[in-house]
Design a protein around this motif. Structure first.
Motif, PDB file in Angstrom:
ATOM      1  N   GLU A  51       0.812  -1.209   0.000  1.00 17.42           N
ATOM      2  CA  GLU A  51       0.000   0.000   0.000  1.00 17.42           C
ATOM      3  C   GLU A  51       0.846   1.259   0.000  1.00 17.42           C
ATOM      4  N   LYS A  52       2.127   1.142   0.356  1.00 18.96           N
ATOM      5  CA  LYS A  52       3.017   2.296   0.359  1.00 18.96           C
ATOM      6  C   LYS A  52       4.428   1.837   0.050  1.00 18.96           C
ATOM      7  N   VAL A  53       5.261   2.782  -0.426  1.00 21.99           N
ATOM      8  CA  VAL A  53       6.632   2.447  -0.822  1.00 21.99           C
ATOM      9  C   VAL A  53       7.587   3.439  -0.167  1.00 21.99           C
ATOM     10  N   PRO A  54       8.832   3.037   0.096  1.00 23.49           N
ATOM     11  CA  PRO A  54       9.791   3.934   0.754  1.00 23.49           C
ATOM     12  C   PRO A  54      10.239   5.065  -0.165  1.00 23.49           C
ATOM     13  N   SER A  55      10.398   6.254   0.405  1.00 24.81           N
ATOM     14  CA  SER A  55      10.666   7.459  -0.388  1.00 24.81           C
ATOM     15  C   SER A  55      12.137   7.865  -0.339  1.00 24.81           C
ATOM     16  N   CYS A  56      12.587   8.416  -1.461  1.00 26.34           N
ATOM     17  CA  CYS A  56      13.951   8.929  -1.576  1.00 26.34           C
ATOM     18  C   CYS A  56      13.896  10.335  -2.163  1.00 26.34           C
ATOM     19  N   ALA A  57      14.399  11.317  -1.429  1.00 27.21           N
ATOM     20  CA  ALA A  57      14.484  12.680  -1.959  1.00 27.21           C
ATOM     21  C   ALA A  57      15.568  12.713  -3.036  1.00 27.21           C
ATOM     22  N   SER A  58      15.176  13.057  -4.253  1.00 27.13           N
ATOM     23  CA  SER A  58      16.093  13.014  -5.396  1.00 27.13           C
ATOM     24  C   SER A  58      16.339  14.431  -5.886  1.00 27.13           C
ATOM     25  N   VAL A  59      17.609  14.881  -5.811  1.00 27.44           N
ATOM     26  CA  VAL A  59      17.895  16.292  -6.074  1.00 27.44           C
ATOM     27  C   VAL A  59      19.162  16.459  -6.918  1.00 27.44           C
ATOM     28  N   ILE A  60      19.265  17.642  -7.496  1.00 23.90           N
ATOM     29  CA  ILE A  60      20.488  18.073  -8.165  1.00 23.90           C
ATOM     30  C   ILE A  60      21.333  18.806  -7.133  1.00 23.90           C
ATOM     31  N   LEU A  61      22.593  18.407  -7.019  1.00 23.41           N
ATOM     32  CA  LEU A  61      23.448  18.893  -5.935  1.00 23.41           C
ATOM     33  C   LEU A  61      23.883  20.348  -6.123  1.00 23.41           C
ATOM     34  N   ASN A  62      23.882  21.081  -5.026  1.00 17.88           N
ATOM     35  CA  ASN A  62      24.530  22.389  -4.976  1.00 17.88           C
ATOM     36  C   ASN A  62      25.968  22.143  -4.520  1.00 17.88           C
ATOM     37  N   THR A  63      26.849  21.969  -5.476  1.00 23.48           N
ATOM     38  CA  THR A  63      28.232  21.585  -5.148  1.00 23.48           C
ATOM     39  C   THR A  63      29.106  22.772  -4.765  1.00 23.48           C
ATOM     40  N   LEU A  64      28.601  23.989  -4.938  1.00 24.29           N
ATOM     41  CA  LEU A  64      29.445  25.169  -4.730  1.00 24.29           C
ATOM     42  C   LEU A  64      29.192  25.876  -3.410  1.00 24.29           C
ATOM     43  N   ASP A  65      28.213  25.429  -2.641  1.00 22.25           N
ATOM     44  CA  ASP A  65      27.902  26.045  -1.350  1.00 22.25           C
ATOM     45  C   ASP A  65      27.635  24.924  -0.355  1.00 22.25           C
ATOM     46  N   LEU A  66      28.674  24.483   0.340  1.00 17.64           N
ATOM     47  CA  LEU A  66      28.538  23.337   1.233  1.00 17.64           C
ATOM     48  C   LEU A  66      27.638  23.641   2.424  1.00 17.64           C
ATOM     49  N   ASN A  68      -4.711  15.920  -7.025  1.00 23.15           N
ATOM     50  CA  ASN A  68      -4.305  15.146  -5.847  1.00 23.15           C
ATOM     51  C   ASN A  68      -2.824  14.787  -5.949  1.00 23.15           C
ATOM     52  N   PRO A  69      -1.931  15.738  -5.652  1.00 25.66           N
ATOM     53  CA  PRO A  69      -0.488  15.499  -5.786  1.00 25.66           C
ATOM     54  C   PRO A  69      -0.002  14.318  -4.951  1.00 25.66           C
ATOM     55  N   ILE A  70       1.031  13.671  -5.450  1.00 26.15           N
ATOM     56  CA  ILE A  70       1.632  12.533  -4.762  1.00 26.15           C
ATOM     57  C   ILE A  70       2.726  13.048  -3.839  1.00 26.15           C
ATOM     58  N   GLU A  71       2.607  12.769  -2.546  1.00 18.37           N
ATOM     59  CA  GLU A  71       3.557  13.257  -1.545  1.00 18.37           C
ATOM     60  C   GLU A  71       4.082  12.090  -0.720  1.00 18.37           C
ATOM     61  N   GLN A  72       5.194  12.335  -0.032  1.00 16.53           N
ATOM     62  CA  GLN A  72       5.689  11.349   0.926  1.00 16.53           C
ATOM     63  C   GLN A  72       5.331  11.810   2.332  1.00 16.53           C
ATOM     64  N   LYS A  73       5.134  10.851   3.222  1.00 19.33           N
ATOM     65  CA  LYS A  73       4.849  11.159   4.620  1.00 19.33           C
ATOM     66  C   LYS A  73       5.565  10.156   5.499  1.00 19.33           C
ATOM     67  N   ASP A  74       6.406  10.669   6.378  1.00 17.51           N
ATOM     68  CA  ASP A  74       7.145   9.830   7.325  1.00 17.51           C
ATOM     69  C   ASP A  74       7.951   8.744   6.608  1.00 17.51           C
ATOM     70  N   GLY A  75       8.487   9.095   5.450  1.00 13.95           N
ATOM     71  CA  GLY A  75       9.362   8.173   4.731  1.00 13.95           C
ATOM     72  C   GLY A  75       8.661   7.279   3.727  1.00 13.95           C
ATOM     73  N   TRP A  76       7.346   7.426   3.569  1.00 13.55           N
ATOM     74  CA  TRP A  76       6.579   6.529   2.704  1.00 13.55           C
ATOM     75  C   TRP A  76       5.697   7.306   1.739  1.00 13.55           C
ATOM     76  N   ILE A  77       5.445   6.696   0.584  1.00 13.91           N
ATOM     77  CA  ILE A  77       4.542   7.256  -0.429  1.00 13.91           C
ATOM     78  C   ILE A  77       3.389   6.284  -0.610  1.00 13.91           C
ATOM     79  N   ALA A  78       2.175   6.757  -0.446  1.00 17.65           N
ATOM     80  CA  ALA A  78       1.008   5.898  -0.606  1.00 17.65           C
ATOM     81  C   ALA A  78       0.770   5.592  -2.080  1.00 17.65           C
ATOM     82  N   VAL A  79       0.461   4.341  -2.371  1.00 19.63           N
ATOM     83  CA  VAL A  79       0.143   3.927  -3.736  1.00 19.63           C
ATOM     84  C   VAL A  79      -1.318   4.269  -4.017  1.00 19.63           C
TER      85      VAL A  79
END
Length: 376
Positions: free
Chosen positions: A127-142, A343-354
């Motif tokens: 019913e839900k799947v584990p979420s991963c925040a997927s981003v493009i890195l800001n490599t110039l401002d640590l 109805n946007p798809i969001e993650q909550k507490d590490g999970w995304i509802a299917v």
């Protein structure tokens, strides 16, 4: 009979907040049947010329092929489209077009049956799947990078993935010293136990020996997987890396067909494949690919970085499969994820509802389609 009476394609242009508001492109499809059922699909056309070319392929070719057909016979129509493409080939614009249309057909089939697509794929296993925040890195401002990734931990994501760079010439992989500082900063921000992946910029053009050395250096940050360190066809290079590190190796987001992925997973070099229904001939193509990968004990990650349609389609395949690793999701609200659907798809507490309503389980706001329509 749910006879197809209309097939439309919509090239879309939109600013992507998760990529410093750079302009991106997708092409959407809308298929309507005589019973009033509407299905929506998407391909990740990415570039303006590709978005327009997909519309041409659909309007002048595949639309005529599908008109009058039963829209619920997804498998037969998928094969009919592939057969039609025997001359202009599989991959590229043709696979983009098939992807968008196949997703829309699955949406129709699910709505006609009163079932979510995952149930149509053999059964909803989760019913839900584990979420991963997927981003493009800001490599110039640590400092900003640390603050950003700390926020993903605080928001409860299960894992994080960062790659490339907001400035191409400073992408991950273009400066070894900076690369290690970036990786250490991310690990420090998320803590020792959170999943972490790094995606190497294609501009890096690493050799196999350098990729293996970098993988060894990155052992200190305990990567869950190391992505696209080499081109996906460099099987020998990946095997060289595999002989030197225990880190899971991942690639595949630029592959097109089941055959492409079969070669990859049988190379004995890859642990995880990246795959999108909006590129690999739709839900039909993706399910065949992940099922085949399972026979080789290879896991998959949906590389879902476009619209909510691709995200929903990916979620249904994930929920009907047993070899998913984690589910990538853009962490900041964006037009194609939040304006396009009611109805946007969001993650909550590490999970995304299917989604559990018939079809893809999303409701398209056609005002947003008109707002972001790209006409060249």
């Amino acid at each position: 009979m749910n006879k197809i009476v209309r097939v439309e394609a919509f090239p879309m242009q939109y600013p992507e907040p998760n990529n410093d508001n750079k302009i991106r492109y997708v092409t959407l499809t809308r298929i309507e049947t005589s019973d009033g059922i509407v299905g929506w699909g998407e391909c990740i056309s990415q570039w303006p010329e590709a978005a327009l070319a997909v519309k041409t392929i659909i309007d002048a070719g595949f639309a005529k092929l599908l008109m009058g057909e039963d829209g619920t016979q997804v498998g037969r129509l998928w094969q009919k489209m592939r057969n039609h493409a025997y001359w202009h080939g599989h991959g590229g614009i043709v696979s983009f077009a098939i992807s968008a249309l196949d997703i829309a057909l699955w949406d129709i089939a699910g709505k006609a049956a009163g079932l979510p697509v995952s149930a149509m794929l053999g059964g909803t296993l989760m019913e839900k799947v584990p979420s991963c925040a997927s981003v493009i890195l800001n490599t110039l401002d640590l400092g900003a990078l640390q603050e950003e990734f700390t926020s993903y931990r605080e928001r409860g994501f299960s894992a994080v993935k960062g790659g490339w760079g907001q400035v191409p010439e400073a992408g991950f992989g273009t400066n070894r010293v900076r690369d290690m500082k970036v990786a250490r900063t991310v690990r420090e921000a998320i803590g020792p136990d959170m999943g972490m992946a790094i995606d190497v910029s294609a501009l890096a053009k690493w050799s196999a020996s350098h990729a293996a050395t970098m993988a060894e250096d990155l052992l200190e940050v305990n990567l869950t997987w190391f992505e696209d360190a080499l081109h996906h066809d460099d099987h020998d290079g990946y095997r060289q890396m595999k002989s030197r590190v225990p880190t899971a190796l991942a690639t595949g987001e630029r592959c097109w067909t089941l055959h492409d992925y079969q070669r990859l997973v049988r190379s004995k070099a890859i642990d995880i494949i990246l795959v999108d229904p909006g590129r690999v001939e739709g839900i039909s193509g993706m399910k065949a690919i992940v099922d085949d990968a399972l026979t080789q004990r290879v896991r998959f990650v949906p590389h879902s970085w476009s619209s909510a349609i691709n995200t929903a389609a990916s979620l249904h395949v994930y929920a009907a499969s047993t070899n998913g690793e984690v589910f990538e999701l853009k962490p900041a609200p964006s037009p194609m994820q939040h304006e396009l659907v009611e109805n946007p798809i969001e993650q909550k507490d590490g999970w995304i509802a299917v989604p559990n309503t018939p079809g893809l389980g999303i409701t398209i706001d056609e005002k947003a389609v008109k707002k972001y329509l790209y006409q060249g």
